[in-house]
Write a protein that holds these residues in place. Structure first.
Motif, PDB file in Angstrom:
ATOM      1  N   ASN B 244      24.802  66.603  13.002  1.00  0.00           N
ATOM      2  CA  ASN B 244      23.576  66.153  13.667  1.00  0.00           C
ATOM      3  C   ASN B 244      22.457  65.912  12.658  1.00  0.00           C
ATOM      4  O   ASN B 244      21.725  64.930  12.755  1.00  0.00           O
ATOM      5  CB  ASN B 244      23.120  67.174  14.711  1.00  0.00           C
ATOM      6  N   ASN B 248      20.987  62.355  13.158  1.00  0.00           N
ATOM      7  CA  ASN B 248      19.816  62.342  14.053  1.00  0.00           C
ATOM      8  C   ASN B 248      18.748  61.446  13.428  1.00  0.00           C
ATOM      9  O   ASN B 248      18.557  61.427  12.214  1.00  0.00           O
ATOM     10  CB  ASN B 248      19.245  63.756  14.258  1.00  0.00           C
ATOM     11  N   TYR B 252      23.090  55.427  13.707  1.00  0.00           N
ATOM     12  CA  TYR B 252      24.524  55.712  13.684  1.00  0.00           C
ATOM     13  C   TYR B 252      24.866  56.829  14.664  1.00  0.00           C
ATOM     14  O   TYR B 252      24.055  57.717  14.913  1.00  0.00           O
ATOM     15  CB  TYR B 252      24.959  56.175  12.282  1.00  0.00           C
ATOM     16  N   ASP B 253      26.064  56.774  15.203  1.00  0.00           N
ATOM     17  CA  ASP B 253      26.652  57.936  15.856  1.00  0.00           C
ATOM     18  C   ASP B 253      27.807  58.415  14.979  1.00  0.00           C
ATOM     19  O   ASP B 253      28.328  57.651  14.155  1.00  0.00           O
ATOM     20  CB  ASP B 253      27.233  57.572  17.236  1.00  0.00           C
ATOM     21  N   GLU B 255      31.560  59.906  15.751  1.00  0.00           N
ATOM     22  CA  GLU B 255      32.509  60.234  16.812  1.00  0.00           C
ATOM     23  C   GLU B 255      33.613  61.102  16.231  1.00  0.00           C
ATOM     24  O   GLU B 255      34.288  60.698  15.272  1.00  0.00           O
ATOM     25  CB  GLU B 255      33.090  58.960  17.433  1.00  0.00           C
ATOM     26  N   GLY B 322      24.575  53.187  17.154  1.00  0.00           N
ATOM     27  CA  GLY B 322      24.531  54.434  17.908  1.00  0.00           C
ATOM     28  C   GLY B 322      23.101  54.906  18.131  1.00  0.00           C
ATOM     29  O   GLY B 322      22.138  54.185  17.881  1.00  0.00           O
ATOM     30  N   ARG B 323      22.994  56.139  18.609  1.00  0.00           N
ATOM     31  CA  ARG B 323      21.677  56.691  18.897  1.00  0.00           C
ATOM     32  C   ARG B 323      21.442  58.009  18.161  1.00  0.00           C
ATOM     33  O   ARG B 323      20.749  58.887  18.640  1.00  0.00           O
ATOM     34  CB  ARG B 323      21.523  56.884  20.409  1.00  0.00           C
ATOM     35  N   ARG B 325      23.669  60.367  17.454  1.00  0.00           N
ATOM     36  CA  ARG B 325      24.299  61.504  18.121  1.00  0.00           C
ATOM     37  C   ARG B 325      25.666  61.819  17.529  1.00  0.00           C
ATOM     38  O   ARG B 325      26.310  60.966  16.923  1.00  0.00           O
ATOM     39  CB  ARG B 325      24.505  61.188  19.611  1.00  0.00           C
ATOM     40  N   VAL B 327      29.290  62.669  18.887  1.00  0.00           N
ATOM     41  CA  VAL B 327      30.043  62.561  20.140  1.00  0.00           C
ATOM     42  C   VAL B 327      31.456  63.079  19.882  1.00  0.00           C
ATOM     43  O   VAL B 327      32.073  62.732  18.877  1.00  0.00           O
ATOM     44  CB  VAL B 327      30.101  61.084  20.601  1.00  0.00           C
ATOM     45  N   VAL B 337      28.541  64.784  24.224  1.00  0.00           N
ATOM     46  CA  VAL B 337      27.615  64.802  23.101  1.00  0.00           C
ATOM     47  C   VAL B 337      27.477  66.240  22.610  1.00  0.00           C
ATOM     48  O   VAL B 337      27.291  67.153  23.413  1.00  0.00           O
ATOM     49  CB  VAL B 337      26.234  64.252  23.526  1.00  0.00           C
TER      50      VAL B 337
END
Lengths: 350, 350
Positions: B244, B248, B252-253, B255, B322-323, B325, B327, B337
């Motif tokens: 994170n 954060n 990008y996220d 996964e 992404g946001r 996060r 995942v 999440v």
């Protein structure tokens, strides 16, 4: 907070939490929130802001490193708080090596329940002094322990300083005839802490002498060159213990002239009430310089230029053919040996 | 000392005192006696032996600095003790910056009453690891607090490491498609500490994974060059919190493929019993490497060469658009999440 009255006030931000909880040491969201609103907002700089596990710097030439953990009790006292002690103490240790302080790490061990107000004032004190001397806090750590497993806050500061050119300050440099100078009044910090320590009945107007002494000390380093033989800040154990560390196991003695040793009247009377010898009481705002006898006058002239060392004075001499002892000559001519601090004069003085 | 059975035994010297007293923190004779028989005899080197207020070194090029205070409870646990954690943890933080650990400061806050036997075993553990990796303890500090104002021993280690050439490891380097590798089994250290923590009823055969991971990490630095984008050791807050912190506030996220996340069966069942998610449990002997997708195979091959990272595996990918996060995709295809550790999962894990 009754201790706050001792300290220069500073505006305290509003926090959504009043006290530190164990969750603030979890490494998760609460830790992030705490640090954003304290350490990161106060000490912002590129290295700290990167929030990596460490900081990367490009020092010039030789560097000095010094570490100290501070456990002083109480954490607020007349003239300062544990934050002042931590940054001044570590910067002073670097200066005693002949280095200009540049970077600091800051590691906190907080007892659950510490108020955000106290934490902020302590960190703010560190910030003010860091800015004053161009020092950057570049990395840190925050842990929280349960109530009853710590004592409000313990602080570790590790400092990195850049060595001035060609410095060689070492106990091995001292010579017969060297002059032992103290930069100011001794025993002030220790007697200040005693005066506010729970369970002691007297109070005085004593303020801790905690301050950065490096500007004066480094002026000696630069201007005296090889005639400056040794530097030390006589914290725990006081002047007598530091001088013993210097000459024990050598063939030199140090003879001190008791009438020359500067002590504030309030500190002296506090010492007398408690049966303490000022030579063993901790200092936080003075240093000892051992200089070649021919440079003693010049050394005192240099120290006169700085507010913190205006009252510098030569308190004794290094004598050859000795037995590694510190000898104190009283004003009546008698002599006594002052060894290292034998026991436990006053715990948690810094 | 029942905890001793957890640890490799080492001969303990005979001391004239069995336990630490406040006087050992006075800065006087007792402090000298304590240090002579512990720190100075174990860590002897020129800088430390000078017994100055700091140490002077001549590092080559850029250096990394990292500090950590260790407050783990209990101080002895299966697989190690607080000393192992302190030196491994600080060396690992330097390696995560791309630096080879060279020097260490060692600052102790000891609670009155700690046995000399425990102190010796802890310092001896640090010595063994320091020697193994060519690291010198060059300066230190020792404070003693009253019984009930600490918890046996807290240790601060600040490390100095020399940066490998041309290293640039930064959260800013990550790119879409990057592979997220963990170097070994996650959650081992945290679940080990839980298994011995007072008040928890279960016990397992789990041992802490505390170790130095730098040889493997620095091999990635050297051999992957710019294709190594990020390194982090996921201690407090675990893998989820570290990831994170990485994404954060980015677009990008990350996964993660839950079925690929390696957890020892004992750690997994301990997690299940306590309702904990291994992704949030502290680690002391693994690291996360984020590498360009085209270099993932090479990275795993490199990690295979080292005992501590033989079980390295790619557990997920960086995704663009992404946001910010993390995942987690379950083996059944569902997604959840995984934010930062919300509260206080387990205090004093390191």
């Amino acid at each position: 907070m009754s201790e706050k009255s001792f300290n220069v006030s500073c505006p305290v931000p509003e926090y959504s939490f009043e006290k530190i909880t164990l969750g603030h040491g979890s490494g998760g969201i609460l830790t992030s929130q705490l640090l954003e609103k304290t350490v990161y907002s106060l000490f912002s700089n590129d290295e700290l802001n990167s929030q990596h596990d460490g900081a990367i710097i490009s020092p010039k030439g030789r560097i000095a490193i010094s570490t100290d953990s501070f456990v002083v009790s109480p954490i607020f006292f007349p003239g300062g708080n544990i934050g002042d002690l931590a940054i001044n103490g570590t910067m002073n240790d670097l200066a005693m090596c002949g280095a200009r302080p540049k970077y600091l790490s800051l590691a906190l061990i907080i007892e659950e329940g510490l108020s955000m107000e106290k934490l902020w004032i302590i960190l703010h004190s560190i910030k003010v002094i860091a800015d004053q001397h161009g020092v950057q806090v570049i990395t840190g750590d925050t842990k929280v322990v349960e109530s009853g497993k710590g004592d409000e806050i313990f602080i570790n500061t590790t400092g990195i300083g850049e060595m001035l050119d060609d410095v060689s300050i070492s106990a091995n440099n001292i010579k017969s005839g060297d002059c032992v100078i103290v930069s100011g009044m001794i025993a002030t910090h220790g007697m200040c802490i005693m005066s506010v320590r729970q369970g002691l009945e007297f109070r005085t107007n004593l303020q801790s002498d905690t301050c950065y002494v490096g500007d004066a000390a480094l002026a000696l380093v630069k201007e005296l060159g090889n005639d400056l033989h040794f530097l030390r800040d006589p914290t725990r154990g006081g002047v007598a213990t530091s001088l013993n560390e210097l000459v024990n196991n050598t063939t030199y003695d140090i003879e001190l002239d008791e009438s020359e040793i500067p002590v504030l009247p309030e500190a002296r009377s506090a010492c007398e009430m408690l049966g303490l010898d000022p030579l063993y009481v901790a200092n936080e705002g003075i240093f000892i310089a051992v200089v070649a006898s021919g440079s003693a006058r010049q050394a005192l002239d240099i120290l006169q230029r700085f507010d913190i060392s205006k009252q510098a004075v030569c308190i004794g001499k290094v004598l050859e053919g000795g037995r590694g002892r510190v000898v104190v000559r009283s004003s009546l001519g008698g002599k006594r040996v002052a060894g290292k601090l034998p026991g436990d004069q006053l715990p948690r003085i810094c």
